[in-house]
Design a protein around this motif. Structure first.
Motif, PDB file in Angstrom:
ATOM      1  N   SER B  76      -9.667  10.166   5.305  1.00 17.22           N
ATOM      2  CA  SER B  76      -8.962  10.101   6.455  1.00 17.22           C
ATOM      3  C   SER B  76      -7.491   9.636   6.071  1.00 17.22           C
ATOM      4  CB  SER B  76      -9.643   9.188   7.432  1.00 17.22           C
ATOM      5  OG  SER B  76      -8.507   8.755   8.446  1.00 17.22           O
ATOM      6  N   ILE B  77      -7.390   8.668   5.044  1.00 20.74           N
ATOM      7  CA  ILE B  77      -6.119   8.310   4.722  1.00 20.74           C
ATOM      8  C   ILE B  77      -5.461   9.281   3.700  1.00 20.74           C
ATOM      9  CG2 ILE B  77      -4.823   6.474   3.386  1.00 20.74           C
ATOM     10  CD1 ILE B  77      -7.019   4.379   4.727  1.00 20.74           C
ATOM     11  N   GLU B  78      -6.284   9.930   2.902  1.00 20.71           N
ATOM     12  CA  GLU B  78      -5.742  10.890   2.072  1.00 20.71           C
ATOM     13  C   GLU B  78      -5.133  12.032   2.747  1.00 20.71           C
ATOM     14  OE1 GLU B  78      -8.102  11.839  -1.134  1.00 20.71           O
ATOM     15  OE2 GLU B  78      -7.128  13.866  -1.866  1.00 20.71           O
ATOM     16  N   ALA B  79      -5.671  12.362   3.977  1.00 22.12           N
ATOM     17  CA  ALA B  79      -5.157  13.368   4.656  1.00 22.12           C
ATOM     18  C   ALA B  79      -3.852  13.145   5.557  1.00 22.12           C
ATOM     19  CB  ALA B  79      -6.218  13.919   5.787  1.00 22.12           C
ATOM     20  N   GLU B  80      -3.716  11.939   5.753  1.00 21.31           N
ATOM     21  CA  GLU B  80      -2.216  11.368   6.383  1.00 21.31           C
ATOM     22  C   GLU B  80      -1.473  11.441   5.393  1.00 21.31           C
ATOM     23  OE1 GLU B  80      -1.290   9.748   9.309  1.00 21.31           O
ATOM     24  OE2 GLU B  80      -3.015  10.974  10.115  1.00 21.31           O
ATOM     25  N   LEU B  81      -1.706  10.919   3.893  1.00 23.24           N
ATOM     26  CA  LEU B  81      -0.869  10.864   3.076  1.00 23.24           C
ATOM     27  C   LEU B  81      -0.283  12.444   2.716  1.00 23.24           C
ATOM     28  CD1 LEU B  81      -2.167   8.067   0.594  1.00 23.24           C
ATOM     29  CD2 LEU B  81      -0.130   8.263   1.865  1.00 23.24           C
ATOM     30  N   ASN B  82      -1.309  13.409   2.628  1.00 21.55           N
ATOM     31  CA  ASN B  82      -1.008  14.664   2.495  1.00 21.55           C
ATOM     32  C   ASN B  82      -0.017  15.233   3.518  1.00 21.55           C
ATOM     33  OD1 ASN B  82      -2.040  16.079   0.227  1.00 21.55           O
ATOM     34  ND2 ASN B  82      -4.235  15.850   1.255  1.00 21.55           N
ATOM     35  N   SER B  83      -0.404  14.702   4.678  1.00 19.27           N
ATOM     36  CA  SER B  83       0.679  15.105   5.962  1.00 19.27           C
ATOM     37  C   SER B  83       2.063  14.889   5.802  1.00 19.27           C
ATOM     38  CB  SER B  83      -0.158  14.671   6.929  1.00 19.27           C
ATOM     39  OG  SER B  83       0.890  14.588   8.301  1.00 19.27           O
ATOM     40  N   LEU B  84       2.042  13.465   5.076  1.00 16.79           N
ATOM     41  CA  LEU B  84       3.471  12.793   4.958  1.00 16.79           C
ATOM     42  C   LEU B  84       4.100  13.724   3.954  1.00 16.79           C
ATOM     43  CD1 LEU B  84       3.151   9.041   5.198  1.00 16.79           C
ATOM     44  CD2 LEU B  84       4.798  10.196   6.563  1.00 16.79           C
ATOM     45  N   PHE B  85       3.209  13.894   2.805  1.00 19.58           N
ATOM     46  CA  PHE B  85       3.891  14.615   1.630  1.00 19.58           C
ATOM     47  C   PHE B  85       4.595  16.164   2.234  1.00 19.58           C
ATOM     48  CE2 PHE B  85       3.084  17.667  -1.919  1.00 19.58           C
ATOM     49  CZ  PHE B  85       3.937  17.186  -2.892  1.00 19.58           C
ATOM     50  N   ILE B  86       3.611  16.763   2.829  1.00 21.47           N
ATOM     51  CA  ILE B  86       3.914  18.026   3.134  1.00 21.47           C
ATOM     52  C   ILE B  86       5.241  18.222   4.220  1.00 21.47           C
ATOM     53  CG2 ILE B  86       3.461  19.955   4.662  1.00 21.47           C
ATOM     54  CD1 ILE B  86       0.745  19.485   3.327  1.00 21.47           C
TER      55      ILE B  86
END
Lengths: 108, 155
Positions: B76-86
Motif C-alpha cells: 500500500s505504501i509503495e503504491a502511494e510512493l509510485n503515485s507521488l513519483f508519477i
C-alpha cells in the motif's frame, strides 16, 4: 523622453539583490537542518555497526543509502535556488518592462 | 571577464527587452501543487506510523515481526510512493522533485526486500529506516514548498 539605461540597470540589480537577500536565510536554515539530520543518521548507523546489528556489508550498504539521501537533499536545495533565480529574473524583467512602458507612454 | 561581459551586455539587454515587451516570464520550476504537498504529508505520516507500530507492537524474538504480516502495508505504501513519483514526473521542469521521489521509492523497495529476505527486522534497523524516510520526506516537502517562493514577491 529617453530610456536612462544606467538607472534601469541599477534598478534591475537592486530588484535581483532584494530577492536573493530576502531568501538567503531560508536556504541557510534548510541546509543547516539537512546537516543536523545527516549527523543524527550517521551516528545511528555507527551505533548499529558497533552493537553488531549491522555487519560490514550492511554497514557499507547503509552508507551508500546515505549518499542517496544527500543527493535528495541537494535536489531539494536546487529547487529553492531555481525558484529564487526565477523570482529574481522576473523581478528584473518587471523593472525593465515598467521603464519601457514609461518611455513609450512619454513618446506617444 | 569584464571585457566579455561588456561584449555580451547589449545582447543580454536586447533579450531582456524582448521578454519585457512580450510580457514574458522566466520559468525554472513548476508552480506549487497543494494536492501533491498534501499527499507527501499523508504518505510521510503513514510511513512513520508503519515503523512506530512495528516497533511498539512487535518483537524481533517471535514471529510477530515476520514479513508476511506487513506485506499489505508495504504494498500500500509503495503504491502511494509510485503515485507521488508519477505525479511529479509528469509536471514540466520538475526533475529535482522527481529524483527525490525516485530515491525514496528505490530505498522503500530495497528495505522491503531486506525484510522479506531475512524475515526479521531489529529495533535498531526499524529506527534507522524510520529516520531515513523521515529525512527523505522532509527533502520532498522542502522541494515542494520551495515552489511557493515564486508566488511570494520579496517585501
Amino acid at each position: 523622453m529617453s530610456l536612462d539605461i544606467n538607472k534601469v540597470i541599477a534598478d534591475m540589480l537592486a530588484a535581483i539583490k532584494g530577492t536573493v537577500v530576502d531568501k538567503h536565510e531560508k536556504v541557510e536554515s534548510i541546509a543547516k537542518q539537512f546537516l543536523i539530520q545527516n549527523k543524527e543518521t550517521l551516528l545511528l548507523i555507527a551505533e548499529l555497526r558497533i552493537s553488531g546489528e549491522l555487519d560490514d556489508e550492511d554497514f557499507k550498504s547503509r552508507m551508500e543509502d546515505q549518499k542517496l539521501v544527500l543527493e535528495a537533499q541537494f535536489n531539494a536545495l536546487q529547487v529553492i535556488s531555481k525558484a529564487i533565480a526565477q523570482q529574481a529574473a522576473n523581478a528584473a524583467i518587471d523593472v525593465l518592462e515598467k521603464a519601457i512602458i514609461t518611455v513609450v507612454k512619454g513618446v506617444l | 571577464m569584464k571585457k566579455q561581459l561588456t561584449r555580451y551586455l547589449p545582447i543580454i539587454l536586447f533579450c531582456l527587452v524582448l521578454l519585457a515587451i512580450n510580457g514574458c516570464r522566466i520559468t525554472f520550476v513548476p508552480a506549487y501543487d497543494t494536492q501533491v504537498a498534501t499527499q507527501i504529508d499523508e504518505t510521510a505520516k503513514t510511513v512513520d506510523k508503519f515503523y512506530l507500530s512495528m516497533l511498539e507492537t512487535t518483537t524481533v524474538e517471535d514471529s510477530t515481526r515476520s514479513y508476511a504480516l506487513f506485506m499489505d502495508q508495504y504494498v500500500s505504501i509503495e503504491a502511494e510512493l509510485n503515485s507521488l513519483f508519477i505525479k511529479n514526473k509528469i509536471r514540466p521542469l520538475n526533475q529535482n522533485s522527481t529524483r527525490i521521489c525516485e530515491i525514496t521509492l528505490q530505498l522503500w523497495q530495497k528495505y522491503k526486500e531486506e525484510h522479506k529476505k531475512k524475515n526479521k527486522l531489529s529495533n535498531g534497523l526499524i529506527k534507522l529506516n524510520q529516520k531515513t524516510f523521515s529525512d527523505l520526506f522532509y527533502a520532498m516537502q522542502v522541494a515542494e514548498s520551495g515552489k511557493k517562493i515564486i508566488d511570494n514577491p520579496p517585501k
